[in-house]
Motif scaffolding. Structure first.
Motif, PDB file in Angstrom:
ATOM      1  N   GLN A  13      47.409  25.443 -15.371  1.00  0.00           N
ATOM      2  CA  GLN A  13      47.492  25.827 -13.952  1.00  0.00           C
ATOM      3  C   GLN A  13      48.943  25.904 -13.470  1.00  0.00           C
ATOM      4  O   GLN A  13      49.293  25.373 -12.417  1.00  0.00           O
ATOM      5  CB  GLN A  13      46.699  24.831 -13.108  1.00  0.00           C
ATOM      6  N   ALA A  14      49.776  26.563 -14.276  1.00  0.00           N
ATOM      7  CA  ALA A  14      51.208  26.618 -13.971  1.00  0.00           C
ATOM      8  C   ALA A  14      51.499  27.734 -12.964  1.00  0.00           C
ATOM      9  O   ALA A  14      51.086  28.884 -13.149  1.00  0.00           O
ATOM     10  CB  ALA A  14      52.003  26.846 -15.251  1.00  0.00           C
ATOM     11  N   THR A  15      52.201  27.368 -11.931  1.00  0.00           N
ATOM     12  CA  THR A  15      52.619  28.321 -10.901  1.00  0.00           C
ATOM     13  C   THR A  15      54.134  28.240 -10.743  1.00  0.00           C
ATOM     14  O   THR A  15      54.706  27.146 -10.750  1.00  0.00           O
ATOM     15  CB  THR A  15      51.926  27.997  -9.556  1.00  0.00           C
ATOM     16  N   LEU A  50      58.642  33.530 -19.991  1.00  0.00           N
ATOM     17  CA  LEU A  50      59.479  33.116 -21.117  1.00  0.00           C
ATOM     18  C   LEU A  50      60.389  31.951 -20.723  1.00  0.00           C
ATOM     19  O   LEU A  50      60.526  30.969 -21.454  1.00  0.00           O
ATOM     20  CB  LEU A  50      60.304  34.313 -21.576  1.00  0.00           C
ATOM     21  N   ARG A  51      60.982  32.051 -19.538  1.00  0.00           N
ATOM     22  CA  ARG A  51      61.868  30.974 -19.059  1.00  0.00           C
ATOM     23  C   ARG A  51      61.102  29.681 -18.811  1.00  0.00           C
ATOM     24  O   ARG A  51      61.618  28.586 -19.033  1.00  0.00           O
ATOM     25  CB  ARG A  51      62.610  31.424 -17.798  1.00  0.00           C
ATOM     26  N   LEU A  52      59.856  29.826 -18.354  1.00  0.00           N
ATOM     27  CA  LEU A  52      59.015  28.655 -18.117  1.00  0.00           C
ATOM     28  C   LEU A  52      58.695  27.954 -19.437  1.00  0.00           C
ATOM     29  O   LEU A  52      58.827  26.727 -19.552  1.00  0.00           O
ATOM     30  CB  LEU A  52      57.721  29.102 -17.413  1.00  0.00           C
ATOM     31  N   ILE A  53      58.307  28.739 -20.439  1.00  0.00           N
ATOM     32  CA  ILE A  53      57.970  28.169 -21.752  1.00  0.00           C
ATOM     33  C   ILE A  53      59.209  27.523 -22.381  1.00  0.00           C
ATOM     34  O   ILE A  53      59.145  26.483 -23.017  1.00  0.00           O
ATOM     35  CB  ILE A  53      57.394  29.265 -22.685  1.00  0.00           C
ATOM     36  N   ALA A  54      60.376  28.155 -22.157  1.00  0.00           N
ATOM     37  CA  ALA A  54      61.625  27.657 -22.739  1.00  0.00           C
ATOM     38  C   ALA A  54      62.179  26.445 -21.997  1.00  0.00           C
ATOM     39  O   ALA A  54      63.147  25.837 -22.446  1.00  0.00           O
ATOM     40  CB  ALA A  54      62.664  28.774 -22.749  1.00  0.00           C
ATOM     41  N   GLY A  55      61.586  26.111 -20.851  1.00  0.00           N
ATOM     42  CA  GLY A  55      62.081  24.971 -20.087  1.00  0.00           C
ATOM     43  C   GLY A  55      63.319  25.291 -19.271  1.00  0.00           C
ATOM     44  O   GLY A  55      64.047  24.395 -18.849  1.00  0.00           O
ATOM     45  N   LEU A  56      63.596  26.580 -19.036  1.00  0.00           N
ATOM     46  CA  LEU A  56      64.753  26.971 -18.225  1.00  0.00           C
ATOM     47  C   LEU A  56      64.393  27.005 -16.752  1.00  0.00           C
ATOM     48  O   LEU A  56      65.274  27.085 -15.888  1.00  0.00           O
ATOM     49  CB  LEU A  56      65.276  28.344 -18.676  1.00  0.00           C
ATOM     50  N   VAL A  57      63.094  26.972 -16.459  1.00  0.00           N
ATOM     51  CA  VAL A  57      62.632  26.874 -15.077  1.00  0.00           C
ATOM     52  C   VAL A  57      61.446  25.907 -15.091  1.00  0.00           C
ATOM     53  O   VAL A  57      60.700  25.847 -16.074  1.00  0.00           O
ATOM     54  CB  VAL A  57      62.259  28.278 -14.509  1.00  0.00           C
ATOM     55  N   ALA A  58      61.310  25.104 -14.029  1.00  0.00           N
ATOM     56  CA  ALA A  58      60.201  24.149 -13.946  1.00  0.00           C
ATOM     57  C   ALA A  58      59.056  24.776 -13.166  1.00  0.00           C
ATOM     58  O   ALA A  58      59.301  25.581 -12.254  1.00  0.00           O
ATOM     59  CB  ALA A  58      60.672  22.878 -13.244  1.00  0.00           C
ATOM     60  N   PRO A  59      57.806  24.451 -13.487  1.00  0.00           N
ATOM     61  CA  PRO A  59      56.701  24.970 -12.677  1.00  0.00           C
ATOM     62  C   PRO A  59      56.704  24.306 -11.296  1.00  0.00           C
ATOM     63  O   PRO A  59      57.048  23.137 -11.180  1.00  0.00           O
ATOM     64  CB  PRO A  59      55.459  24.575 -13.477  1.00  0.00           C
ATOM     65  N   ASP A  70      57.321  18.244 -22.656  1.00  0.00           N
ATOM     66  CA  ASP A  70      57.638  19.023 -21.459  1.00  0.00           C
ATOM     67  C   ASP A  70      59.014  19.679 -21.673  1.00  0.00           C
ATOM     68  O   ASP A  70      60.024  18.983 -21.725  1.00  0.00           O
ATOM     69  CB  ASP A  70      57.671  18.068 -20.257  1.00  0.00           C
ATOM     70  N   PRO A  71      59.063  20.999 -21.824  1.00  0.00           N
ATOM     71  CA  PRO A  71      60.340  21.633 -22.219  1.00  0.00           C
ATOM     72  C   PRO A  71      61.415  21.556 -21.135  1.00  0.00           C
ATOM     73  O   PRO A  71      62.595  21.668 -21.440  1.00  0.00           O
ATOM     74  CB  PRO A  71      59.951  23.088 -22.496  1.00  0.00           C
ATOM     75  N   PHE A  72      61.014  21.385 -19.877  1.00  0.00           N
ATOM     76  CA  PHE A  72      62.011  21.290 -18.800  1.00  0.00           C
ATOM     77  C   PHE A  72      62.601  19.878 -18.759  1.00  0.00           C
ATOM     78  O   PHE A  72      63.810  19.708 -18.617  1.00  0.00           O
ATOM     79  CB  PHE A  72      61.375  21.653 -17.453  1.00  0.00           C
ATOM     80  N   ALA A  73      61.733  18.868 -18.911  1.00  0.00           N
ATOM     81  CA  ALA A  73      62.183  17.480 -18.782  1.00  0.00           C
ATOM     82  C   ALA A  73      62.824  16.973 -20.070  1.00  0.00           C
ATOM     83  O   ALA A  73      63.750  16.162 -20.033  1.00  0.00           O
ATOM     84  CB  ALA A  73      61.001  16.586 -18.402  1.00  0.00           C
ATOM     85  N   ASP A  74      62.343  17.460 -21.218  1.00  0.00           N
ATOM     86  CA  ASP A  74      62.809  16.941 -22.502  1.00  0.00           C
ATOM     87  C   ASP A  74      63.565  18.040 -23.237  1.00  0.00           C
ATOM     88  O   ASP A  74      63.041  18.715 -24.117  1.00  0.00           O
ATOM     89  CB  ASP A  74      61.599  16.459 -23.314  1.00  0.00           C
TER      90      ASP A  74
END
Ligand code: ADP
Length: 244
Positions: A13-15, A50-59, A70-74
């Motif tokens: 449920q990522a937004t 792509l940026r979300l999966i890469a952790g360059l942007v947080a949901p 969690d690619p954004f946090a870790d």
């Protein structure tokens, strides 16, 4: 705390909102196939996904996990799990020489600089490109810079490689060489593109439209449906032009 995320890429449920607009809308996905395509026209949200999966942007809402992390946090886990090949190599390349560029990712992963350079030199030797080591990146062609970026990603041995329009701007022989090279890789590849032809060999294609999944299935199902819809939209736009 474990949240029982499965292996692979998992969105729950990522937004994502950008500039006050919903760009990715409540996406829930589990991606485990070896060859995954994300298809959509301009503005559909591909780059943001792509940026979300890469952790360059947080949901803004929901969760994203890559191999359980969690690619954004870790960021450290993300570096080991994911590599990205950007559409424009010049947005990716940071260093003046080939060897420095290749060594950088390894240093980020914790390897001391001398060992990182040694690995970079070994990689170039294996590719028959030892003479590139001290070459200024600016002397390489666009296709060669793209290839350098791919080598830099492969050196980091990620489990998944995200490819952003990998064939855009490359001449046909370079495209063919890159396609062969990518096809032989053991990694999971996630390719984003507006070009259905680039995805015919995928195991699974997701068609993204206005930040939602319009269709998700094998290429034989998704690609003709996408092509037909794009032709329909093109005709409609042409009629609108004539009417205007
Ligand atoms: P695609 O890669 O499919 O072309 P994007 O993910 O780049 O799509 O963009 C999706 C939508 O989000 C577009 O409408 C774009 O204008 C908007 N968008 C992208 N980045 C931003 C931003 N930083 N601020 C506001 N809107 C953005």
């Amino acid at each position: 705390m474990s949240d029982h995320a499965p292996s692979g890429i998992w969105l729950d449920q990522a937004t994502v909102r950008l500039g006050g607009r919903v760009v990715l809308d409540d996406l829930s996905l589990t991606l485990t196939e070896a060859r995954i395509g994300i298809l959509g026209r301009n503005g559909s949200g591909k780059t943001t996904l792509l940026r979300l999966i890469a952790g360059l942007v947080a949901p803004d809402a929901g969760r994203v996990r890559v191999e359980g992390a969690d690619p954004f946090a870790d960021r450290k886990a993300a570096l080991g799990n994911l590599g990205i090949l950007f559409q424009n190599p010049d947005h990716q390349i940071l260093f003046p020489t080939v060897e420095e560029e290749l060594a950088f990712g390894l240093v980020q992963q914790g390897l001391p600089q001398p060992q990182a350079l040694e690995r970079a030199h070994r990689c170039l030797a294996e590719e028959g490109r030892s003479h590139w080591a001290q070459a200024p990146v600016s002397t390489l062609s666009q296709g060669q810079r793209h290839y350098l970026c791919l080598l830099a990603v492969l050196l980091m041995q990620p489990r998944t490689i995200l490819l952003d329009e990998p064939f855009a701007g490359l001449d046909l022989p370079t495209q063919a060489r890159l396609a062969r090279r990518l096809a032989a890789l053991p990694q999971r590849l996630v390719t984003i593109t507006h070009d259905p032809e680039a995805l015919s060999d995928c195991d699974r294609v997701l068609w993204l439209e206005a930040g939602r999944i319009a269709l998700d299935g094998p290429p034989a199902q998704v690609l003709p449906a996408f092509t037909a819809e794009m032709a329909r939209i093109g005709e409609r736009d042409a009629d609108a032009d004539l009417a205007g």
